[in-house]
Design a protein around this motif. Structure first.
Motif, PDB file in Angstrom:
ATOM      1  N   ASN A   1       0.833  -1.204   0.000  1.00 60.29           N
ATOM      2  CA  ASN A   1       0.000   0.000   0.000  1.00 60.29           C
ATOM      3  C   ASN A   1       0.868   1.255   0.000  1.00 60.29           C
ATOM      4  O   ASN A   1       2.074   1.204   0.257  1.00 60.29           O
ATOM      5  CB  ASN A   1      -0.976  -0.001   1.182  1.00 60.29           C
ATOM      6  CG  ASN A   1      -0.279  -0.019   2.533  1.00 60.29           C
ATOM      7  OD1 ASN A   1       0.587   0.801   2.811  1.00 60.29           O
ATOM      8  ND2 ASN A   1      -0.649  -0.966   3.394  1.00 60.29           N
ATOM      9  N   VAL A   2       0.252   2.375  -0.318  1.00 65.77           N
ATOM     10  CA  VAL A   2       0.985   3.641  -0.473  1.00 65.77           C
ATOM     11  C   VAL A   2       1.690   4.031   0.814  1.00 65.77           C
ATOM     12  O   VAL A   2       2.847   4.469   0.802  1.00 65.77           O
ATOM     13  CB  VAL A   2       0.018   4.758  -0.932  1.00 65.77           C
ATOM     14  CG1 VAL A   2       0.711   6.115  -0.877  1.00 65.77           C
ATOM     15  CG2 VAL A   2      -0.476   4.482  -2.344  1.00 65.77           C
TER      16      VAL A   2
ATOM     17  N   GLN B   1      -1.853  -3.988  -7.133  1.00 63.61           N
ATOM     18  CA  GLN B   1      -1.511  -2.814  -6.317  1.00 63.61           C
ATOM     19  C   GLN B   1      -1.023  -1.650  -7.197  1.00 63.61           C
ATOM     20  O   GLN B   1       0.120  -1.190  -7.101  1.00 63.61           O
ATOM     21  CB  GLN B   1      -0.463  -3.177  -5.271  1.00 63.61           C
ATOM     22  CG  GLN B   1      -1.030  -3.824  -4.021  1.00 63.61           C
ATOM     23  CD  GLN B   1      -1.619  -5.205  -4.270  1.00 63.61           C
ATOM     24  OE1 GLN B   1      -0.953  -6.082  -4.792  1.00 63.61           O
ATOM     25  NE2 GLN B   1      -2.873  -5.402  -3.891  1.00 63.61           N
ATOM     26  N   HIS B   2      -1.894  -1.162  -8.060  1.00 65.20           N
ATOM     27  CA  HIS B   2      -1.524  -0.116  -9.019  1.00 65.20           C
ATOM     28  C   HIS B   2      -1.035   1.166  -8.339  1.00 65.20           C
ATOM     29  O   HIS B   2       0.020   1.698  -8.689  1.00 65.20           O
ATOM     30  CB  HIS B   2      -2.726   0.231  -9.915  1.00 65.20           C
ATOM     31  CG  HIS B   2      -3.091  -0.835 -10.882  1.00 65.20           C
ATOM     32  ND1 HIS B   2      -3.849  -1.927 -10.527  1.00 65.20           N
ATOM     33  CD2 HIS B   2      -2.806  -0.984 -12.196  1.00 65.20           C
ATOM     34  CE1 HIS B   2      -4.023  -2.705 -11.579  1.00 65.20           C
ATOM     35  NE2 HIS B   2      -3.401  -2.160 -12.600  1.00 65.20           N
ATOM     36  N   GLU B   3      -1.813   1.650  -7.395  1.00 65.42           N
ATOM     37  CA  GLU B   3      -1.497   2.930  -6.754  1.00 65.42           C
ATOM     38  C   GLU B   3      -0.175   2.867  -5.994  1.00 65.42           C
ATOM     39  O   GLU B   3       0.666   3.776  -6.100  1.00 65.42           O
ATOM     40  CB  GLU B   3      -2.631   3.331  -5.807  1.00 65.42           C
ATOM     41  CG  GLU B   3      -2.495   4.733  -5.252  1.00 65.42           C
ATOM     42  CD  GLU B   3      -3.649   5.117  -4.327  1.00 65.42           C
ATOM     43  OE1 GLU B   3      -3.633   6.249  -3.802  1.00 65.42           O
ATOM     44  OE2 GLU B   3      -4.559   4.277  -4.122  1.00 65.42           O
ATOM     45  N   ALA B   4       0.022   1.784  -5.247  1.00 69.97           N
ATOM     46  CA  ALA B   4       1.242   1.648  -4.445  1.00 69.97           C
ATOM     47  C   ALA B   4       2.481   1.531  -5.334  1.00 69.97           C
ATOM     48  O   ALA B   4       3.526   2.132  -5.059  1.00 69.97           O
ATOM     49  CB  ALA B   4       1.133   0.435  -3.529  1.00 69.97           C
TER      50      ALA B   4
ATOM     51  N   HIS C   1       2.773   2.575  -8.445  1.00 70.10           N
ATOM     52  CA  HIS C   1       2.965   3.875  -9.099  1.00 70.10           C
ATOM     53  C   HIS C   1       3.695   4.829  -8.152  1.00 70.10           C
ATOM     54  O   HIS C   1       4.611   5.551  -8.568  1.00 70.10           O
ATOM     55  CB  HIS C   1       1.617   4.472  -9.502  1.00 70.10           C
ATOM     56  CG  HIS C   1       1.715   5.845 -10.078  1.00 70.10           C
ATOM     57  ND1 HIS C   1       2.236   6.093 -11.337  1.00 70.10           N
ATOM     58  CD2 HIS C   1       1.382   7.064  -9.556  1.00 70.10           C
ATOM     59  CE1 HIS C   1       2.211   7.392 -11.574  1.00 70.10           C
ATOM     60  NE2 HIS C   1       1.709   8.008 -10.514  1.00 70.10           N
ATOM     61  N   ARG C   2       3.291   4.839  -6.876  1.00 70.50           N
ATOM     62  CA  ARG C   2       3.945   5.716  -5.891  1.00 70.50           C
ATOM     63  C   ARG C   2       5.403   5.315  -5.705  1.00 70.50           C
ATOM     64  O   ARG C   2       6.286   6.188  -5.591  1.00 70.50           O
ATOM     65  CB  ARG C   2       3.201   5.643  -4.560  1.00 70.50           C
ATOM     66  CG  ARG C   2       3.764   6.563  -3.486  1.00 70.50           C
ATOM     67  CD  ARG C   2       3.728   8.004  -3.909  1.00 70.50           C
ATOM     68  NE  ARG C   2       4.222   8.909  -2.861  1.00 70.50           N
ATOM     69  CZ  ARG C   2       4.883  10.020  -3.100  1.00 70.50           C
ATOM     70  NH1 ARG C   2       5.151  10.393  -4.358  1.00 70.50           N
ATOM     71  NH2 ARG C   2       5.280  10.791  -2.103  1.00 70.50           N
TER      72      ARG C   2
ATOM     73  N   GLU D   1       7.362   6.731  -8.514  1.00 73.45           N
ATOM     74  CA  GLU D   1       7.568   8.173  -8.318  1.00 73.45           C
ATOM     75  C   GLU D   1       8.715   8.443  -7.356  1.00 73.45           C
ATOM     76  O   GLU D   1       9.448   9.446  -7.498  1.00 73.45           O
ATOM     77  CB  GLU D   1       6.289   8.801  -7.754  1.00 73.45           C
ATOM     78  CG  GLU D   1       5.158   8.961  -8.749  1.00 73.45           C
ATOM     79  CD  GLU D   1       3.952   9.648  -8.123  1.00 73.45           C
ATOM     80  OE1 GLU D   1       3.199  10.282  -8.879  1.00 73.45           O
ATOM     81  OE2 GLU D   1       3.757   9.539  -6.892  1.00 73.45           O
TER      82      GLU D   1
ATOM     83  N   THR E   1       0.170  -3.250 -13.676  1.00 74.69           N
ATOM     84  CA  THR E   1       0.832  -2.259 -12.834  1.00 74.69           C
ATOM     85  C   THR E   1       2.118  -1.786 -13.509  1.00 74.69           C
ATOM     86  O   THR E   1       2.520  -2.315 -14.550  1.00 74.69           O
ATOM     87  CB  THR E   1       1.194  -2.850 -11.461  1.00 74.69           C
ATOM     88  OG1 THR E   1       2.219  -3.841 -11.643  1.00 74.69           O
ATOM     89  CG2 THR E   1      -0.007  -3.476 -10.783  1.00 74.69           C
ATOM     90  N   GLU E   2       2.758  -0.812 -12.889  1.00 74.84           N
ATOM     91  CA  GLU E   2       4.027  -0.282 -13.404  1.00 74.84           C
ATOM     92  C   GLU E   2       5.220  -1.015 -12.787  1.00 74.84           C
ATOM     93  O   GLU E   2       6.305  -0.445 -12.677  1.00 74.84           O
ATOM     94  CB  GLU E   2       4.124   1.219 -13.134  1.00 74.84           C
ATOM     95  CG  GLU E   2       3.053   2.033 -13.828  1.00 74.84           C
ATOM     96  CD  GLU E   2       3.102   3.504 -13.448  1.00 74.84           C
ATOM     97  OE1 GLU E   2       4.015   4.214 -13.915  1.00 74.84           O
ATOM     98  OE2 GLU E   2       2.219   3.935 -12.678  1.00 74.84           O
TER      99      GLU E   2
END
Length: 217
Positions: free
Chosen positions: A100-101, A124-127, A129-130, A133, A151-152
């Protein structure tokens, strides 16, 4: 041919060739050559790059038996490689499932440059991606359903995505493939742990899953 033998073959809908193949003595060579797996050489290169550059690595697992097994397999692999890494088993109640983020940001503050997700990460796309970053690569070693939008993650090792098999193996089994790629061979103790993960996660006992469990016994 013995009558009872024929009856058993018929009962299980097996040909004699299929039965002989399933019952033959097994060795590690019956498991897939790990470096032949799609994406594995990229995973191997990134991990050894981290080791060469003395980067901080953390293994991010899951709280069930499969997730703990997969985490153990990866942690022990790095011990054999004589490289210190950290690991994190999330709380089902405090963290929830998967990366998680909030934890990514804590990992970044602690100076980690590589996260290895085991038995999680596909969704877990958001995590992820973060993490990107913040300059952190994420390797995903998972077996759960993969969403249409990937995901990335830096790379993913997964039964179907990596074109290993249509039969889904456990997260621990996927971790074993990565371990064998890093070590150059399958470690007997880690084979046993991976076999436990296949049973605990109720994976279908066919193909490589069945072979692994037989080797683990």
């Amino acid at each position: 041919m013995d009558r009872l033998y024929l009856e058993l073959l018929n009962y299980y809908h097996l040909s004699e060739d299929e039965f002989l193949k399933m019952s033959c003595p097994l060795e590690e060579i019956h498991l897939i050559e790990p470096t032949s797996i799609k994406g594995m050489n990229r995973v191997k290169s990134r991990i050894f790059e981290s080791i060469k550059n003395n980067e901080k690595i953390i293994i991010y697992g899951d709280y069930d038996c499969d997730g703990i097994s997969a985490t153990s397999i990866m942690y022990r692999t790095f011990q054999i490689l004589n490289y210190h890494v950290s690991y994190y088993i999330p709380s089902r109640y405090l963290d929830g499932y998967g990366l998680n983020v909030q934890n990514v940001e804590k990992i970044a503050l602690a100076g980690y440059k590589l996260i290895i997700c085991v038995d999680n990460g596909n969704s877990q796309h958001e995590a992820i991606h973060r993490a990107k970053e913040l300059g952190i690569d994420v390797i995903v070693i998972d077996h759960h359903e993969v969403p249409e939008e990937r995901t990335e993650a830096y790379e993913i090792i997964h039964p179907t995505v990596s074109e290993i098999s249509e039969i889904i193996g456990s997260g621990g089994f996927m971790a074993l493939y990565v371990s064998a790629a890093l070590l150059g061979s399958y470690d007997d103790y880690l084979v046993t742990i991976a076999g436990l993960s296949v049973i605990s996660d109720m994976m279908e006992l066919k193909g490589q899953n069945r072979d692994l469990v037989r080797l683990a016994i």
